[in-house]
Write a protein that holds these residues in place. Sequence first.
Motif, PDB file in Angstrom:
ATOM      1  N   VAL A  95       3.060  -4.316  -5.821  1.00 39.82           N
ATOM      2  CA  VAL A  95       2.750  -4.216  -4.396  1.00 39.82           C
ATOM      3  C   VAL A  95       2.557  -2.761  -3.971  1.00 39.82           C
ATOM      4  O   VAL A  95       1.650  -2.442  -3.212  1.00 39.82           O
ATOM      5  CB  VAL A  95       3.874  -4.869  -3.557  1.00 39.82           C
ATOM      6  CG1 VAL A  95       3.840  -4.364  -2.118  1.00 39.82           C
ATOM      7  CG2 VAL A  95       3.741  -6.371  -3.585  1.00 39.82           C
ATOM      8  N   LYS A 109      -1.546  -3.559  -6.996  1.00 42.38           N
ATOM      9  CA  LYS A 109      -1.800  -4.720  -6.112  1.00 42.38           C
ATOM     10  C   LYS A 109      -2.633  -5.802  -6.787  1.00 42.38           C
ATOM     11  O   LYS A 109      -3.475  -6.448  -6.154  1.00 42.38           O
ATOM     12  CB  LYS A 109      -2.488  -4.264  -4.817  1.00 42.38           C
ATOM     13  CG  LYS A 109      -1.732  -3.156  -4.117  1.00 42.38           C
ATOM     14  CD  LYS A 109      -2.322  -2.843  -2.782  1.00 42.38           C
ATOM     15  CE  LYS A 109      -1.837  -1.519  -2.231  1.00 42.38           C
ATOM     16  NZ  LYS A 109      -0.510  -1.082  -2.638  1.00 42.38           N
ATOM     17  N   LEU A 120      -2.309  -9.337  -5.374  1.00 41.91           N
ATOM     18  CA  LEU A 120      -2.992  -9.546  -4.101  1.00 41.91           C
ATOM     19  C   LEU A 120      -4.500  -9.693  -4.347  1.00 41.91           C
ATOM     20  O   LEU A 120      -5.159 -10.559  -3.779  1.00 41.91           O
ATOM     21  CB  LEU A 120      -2.727  -8.376  -3.150  1.00 41.91           C
ATOM     22  CG  LEU A 120      -1.243  -8.054  -2.874  1.00 41.91           C
ATOM     23  CD1 LEU A 120      -1.128  -6.901  -1.880  1.00 41.91           C
ATOM     24  CD2 LEU A 120      -0.499  -9.271  -2.352  1.00 41.91           C
ATOM     25  N   LYS A 121      -5.012  -8.837  -5.247  1.00 41.94           N
ATOM     26  CA  LYS A 121      -6.440  -8.901  -5.550  1.00 41.94           C
ATOM     27  C   LYS A 121      -6.802 -10.241  -6.185  1.00 41.94           C
ATOM     28  O   LYS A 121      -7.875 -10.786  -5.942  1.00 41.94           O
ATOM     29  CB  LYS A 121      -6.828  -7.753  -6.502  1.00 41.94           C
ATOM     30  CG  LYS A 121      -6.846  -6.401  -5.798  1.00 41.94           C
ATOM     31  CD  LYS A 121      -7.106  -5.277  -6.807  1.00 41.94           C
ATOM     32  CE  LYS A 121      -6.829  -3.922  -6.184  1.00 41.94           C
ATOM     33  NZ  LYS A 121      -6.454  -2.923  -7.211  1.00 41.94           N
ATOM     34  N   LYS A 151      -5.475 -12.918  -5.484  1.00 39.37           N
ATOM     35  CA  LYS A 151      -5.255 -13.928  -4.438  1.00 39.37           C
ATOM     36  C   LYS A 151      -4.154 -14.935  -4.784  1.00 39.37           C
ATOM     37  O   LYS A 151      -4.222 -16.110  -4.418  1.00 39.37           O
ATOM     38  CB  LYS A 151      -6.559 -14.689  -4.140  1.00 39.37           C
ATOM     39  CG  LYS A 151      -7.737 -13.788  -3.860  1.00 39.37           C
ATOM     40  CD  LYS A 151      -8.183 -13.926  -2.403  1.00 39.37           C
ATOM     41  CE  LYS A 151      -9.385 -13.055  -2.095  1.00 39.37           C
ATOM     42  NZ  LYS A 151      -9.023 -11.732  -1.588  1.00 39.37           N
ATOM     43  N   ASP A 198      -2.559 -11.137   1.144  1.00 40.03           N
ATOM     44  CA  ASP A 198      -2.040  -9.798   1.495  1.00 40.03           C
ATOM     45  C   ASP A 198      -1.266  -9.801   2.800  1.00 40.03           C
ATOM     46  O   ASP A 198      -0.299  -9.087   2.943  1.00 40.03           O
ATOM     47  CB  ASP A 198      -3.066  -8.664   1.616  1.00 40.03           C
ATOM     48  CG  ASP A 198      -4.483  -9.007   1.329  1.00 40.03           C
ATOM     49  OD1 ASP A 198      -4.750 -10.196   1.100  1.00 40.03           O
ATOM     50  OD2 ASP A 198      -5.294  -8.079   1.331  1.00 40.03           O
ATOM     51  N   VAL A 250       2.430 -10.133   2.502  1.00 47.04           N
ATOM     52  CA  VAL A 250       3.146  -8.934   2.070  1.00 47.04           C
ATOM     53  C   VAL A 250       3.213  -7.898   3.184  1.00 47.04           C
ATOM     54  O   VAL A 250       4.285  -7.377   3.511  1.00 47.04           O
ATOM     55  CB  VAL A 250       2.465  -8.335   0.822  1.00 47.04           C
ATOM     56  CG1 VAL A 250       3.021  -6.953   0.509  1.00 47.04           C
ATOM     57  CG2 VAL A 250       2.650  -9.270  -0.363  1.00 47.04           C
ATOM     58  N   TYR A 251       2.056  -7.627   3.803  1.00 50.56           N
ATOM     59  CA  TYR A 251       2.032  -6.534   4.777  1.00 50.56           C
ATOM     60  C   TYR A 251       2.735  -6.887   6.080  1.00 50.56           C
ATOM     61  O   TYR A 251       3.090  -5.999   6.853  1.00 50.56           O
ATOM     62  CB  TYR A 251       0.584  -6.088   5.016  1.00 50.56           C
ATOM     63  CG  TYR A 251      -0.027  -5.516   3.756  1.00 50.56           C
ATOM     64  CD1 TYR A 251       0.654  -4.522   3.043  1.00 50.56           C
ATOM     65  CD2 TYR A 251      -1.229  -5.969   3.256  1.00 50.56           C
ATOM     66  CE1 TYR A 251       0.125  -4.007   1.869  1.00 50.56           C
ATOM     67  CE2 TYR A 251      -1.768  -5.462   2.079  1.00 50.56           C
ATOM     68  CZ  TYR A 251      -1.077  -4.480   1.390  1.00 50.56           C
ATOM     69  OH  TYR A 251      -1.588  -3.968   0.221  1.00 50.56           O
TER      70      TYR A 251
END
Lengths: 491, 327
Positions: A114, A118, A121-122, A124, A128, A131-132
Amino acid sequence: MTPPTSNPIIPSYDPEAFYDELFSAPGIMRPEFMTLAEKLEKMQLGELTGRQQAAERALMRMGITFQVYGEASRAEKVFPFDIIPRVISAKDWEVVERGLRQRITALNLFVQDVYGEKKILKDKIIPDWVVYSSSGYMQGCEGLKPPLGVWCHISGSDIVRDGKGQFFVLEDNLRCPSGVSYVLSNRQVMKRIFPEVFSKMGVRPVSDYPEMLLQTLCAVSPDSQGSPTIVVLTPGIYNSAYYEHAFLAQQIGAELVEGRDLVVANGYVCMKTTQGLRRVDVIYRRINADFLDPEMFRPDSVLGVAGLMDVFREGRVAIANMPGPGVADDKVVYAYVPDMIKYYLDEDPILPNVPTYLCSREEEKSHVLDHLDKLVVKEADGAGGYGMLIGPSSTKKEQAKFKDLILANPRGYIAQPTLSLSRAPVLMSDAERMEGRHLDLRPFVLYGKEIKVMPGGLTRVAMKKGSLVVNSSQGGGSKDTWVLREQGEES
Amino acid sequence: MKGNILLSRVAESVYWMSRYVERVENTVRLMNVNWHLMLDLPQVLSNEWESLLHVSGDYELFKDAYSEVTPRNVMQFMTFDTANPNSMLSCLTSARENARSIRDVVTPEMWEQLNSLYLMVKSYDSGSNHFFENPHEFYQEIQTGILHYYGQMNANIYRGQSWGFFHLGIYLERADKITRILDVRYFLLLPSLEEVGTAVDDLQWAALLRSASSMEPFVKKYGPVEARAIIEYLLLDGQNPRSLRHCIQRADSSLRELGSVPAGMYNNDAERRSGQLLSELSYLTVDEIVRMGLHECLDDLQLKMNQLHVAIRERYFNPDAQSGVWV
């Protein structure tokens, strides 16, 4: 002389319709714990109660107390302690330990990812925004590279068992989990109460935890020569876990420091001593990550050290736990841990999650809103047993309040089915009998050069009849946790 | 490198913890002695009890909260009153708070002892225990508890940096109390010093000695109680473990150990001031004190002890004023 009265506490105990940690049926203890049953039956009426009271007095005198937030008098209380141990067989523990190793490995890789590449996240696997929007995500940690790639040096996931005895992970604590000092002092007290049972039953020791903690902290020290200077960073004596901070510092030979004892000078973190400034190599932080460095995180923090993170980036000080892993303590992120295990390790989770409904998903939200009287609703970033709705025991008014809360902030809430949590017998103070109470387990995992799992952990028990909330801030107590050796295993 | 290091904050807490415990020891001794004296001399009591309030410097605070000086009021004020920062309970609370902040320096046994003592005084029910009719047993218990604490300290504290601050706290507090007790009871000594020839009651003399020290070694060494002998015994006698000179001697050697400096030399203001004070006390005579005036002399000594305290604070507790950075 009248003959000794036979002790009725075992025959009179009824586990009722729950999975009981010690009993398989009314009046019948699980066969692998026979030694304990025999000991309890042999004790005189009154003897157990007497020992229970002696244990509580010892804890008070030792000052093993905590303060409850929000109580005006700042009253100090002894953490309620029950002398009937919670016992876990070698077979059961083997699964828990393997599961914990797997989980912390995946979680650590996730945190690393993270704040780094990442990939998850990339690809999927996790959206994202999950997380954010986690309250534990810290932008300031982007790009940090801790020694050995370890972010979560000390962790303590909360584990429960359901009505069939199946283990589940209820939540992860990667920030600064507390409670390990209770494990060690509970064991000390219990050794005085049941000395002979320990060796006969083959209870695995926990007293080497401080040594393992020290090794873990030394492993990440930037100064590989000689013995590093380690400090335990505490918010101070008014923190509810202060006793533990002082205890651990004493056990590992570290200095117990507050933020005002530290300063950044000549590019190093130093502590102010009677002989001038001395360099610090490793900080075992017990303050919230937000407070660590006012230049980097919360500017109003007076508990931390200005410039600390710059020193860290230069590789001149290590921090345990790192700031940042709190991103995974979020209960929405939690729902994705099985996916993380699959993604990073290509394995199936050994310890399952409790099924979790995310209110951020439209169809799951409507399911939650339709079943508020049956589910447990939790704040995504809540802790300590606060901000919860326990459906079956809630009022219509409370349910309406949570409906509004969820609609206003779906990301902020998750729901889980009400588990029929396992129970264990607790000694009643008014008479020589036991009653079943719900409990959980917080095992402690250390991650340095290697992963070490303390055998057992903190068993927290709801002292109120029928209550599912085990947190000390809500009237919970603790028990000593006995993990048994494999039969024929020596140490 | 680990080595023998001590945080400035920890050093300061050790110092204050020690001062507070020693303060309780002095107060409980004063109260107990006074109570015994009252049994023998009920008529002089009011003066005596009032003088106790002057020893701790709390007379004004007392007057604000209590209507009159009675033994009961003074005992309540000096023992249990949390509004009085110098009451035994307040001092034990402060000592314990300091001890809590340095749990990694204080041994578990010392902590348990201090904590038990605090819990005992805090939870004591003076009403149902008829405390004011017979406080002796309770006071005795506190004294014993403190001795137990000192025993733990002497037997178990590692003789590193922190040891010096344990001693500095104890001995500077004791030194302060001796000069205050003498100063407050000055009116007792006054007549015979100025040779007015008024006979002072032996019982009061004995009480004065007992509240600052012990009676028996005094009689053995000096014979009948007499003003000059008392002054010498309490201020200048190097063998009396509670004399001012002895206290300063112990404080001075602690400072020398901390700074690794031999006697006669100094590297900082604290060492210079303690050395100066010690040599003054070593060579001072009672005649000189009488010539100077006891009160003036005590005033001067108190000033010097305050300066010493400030110098210790500047050198050891106030790291911002330090240079010497090494990493």
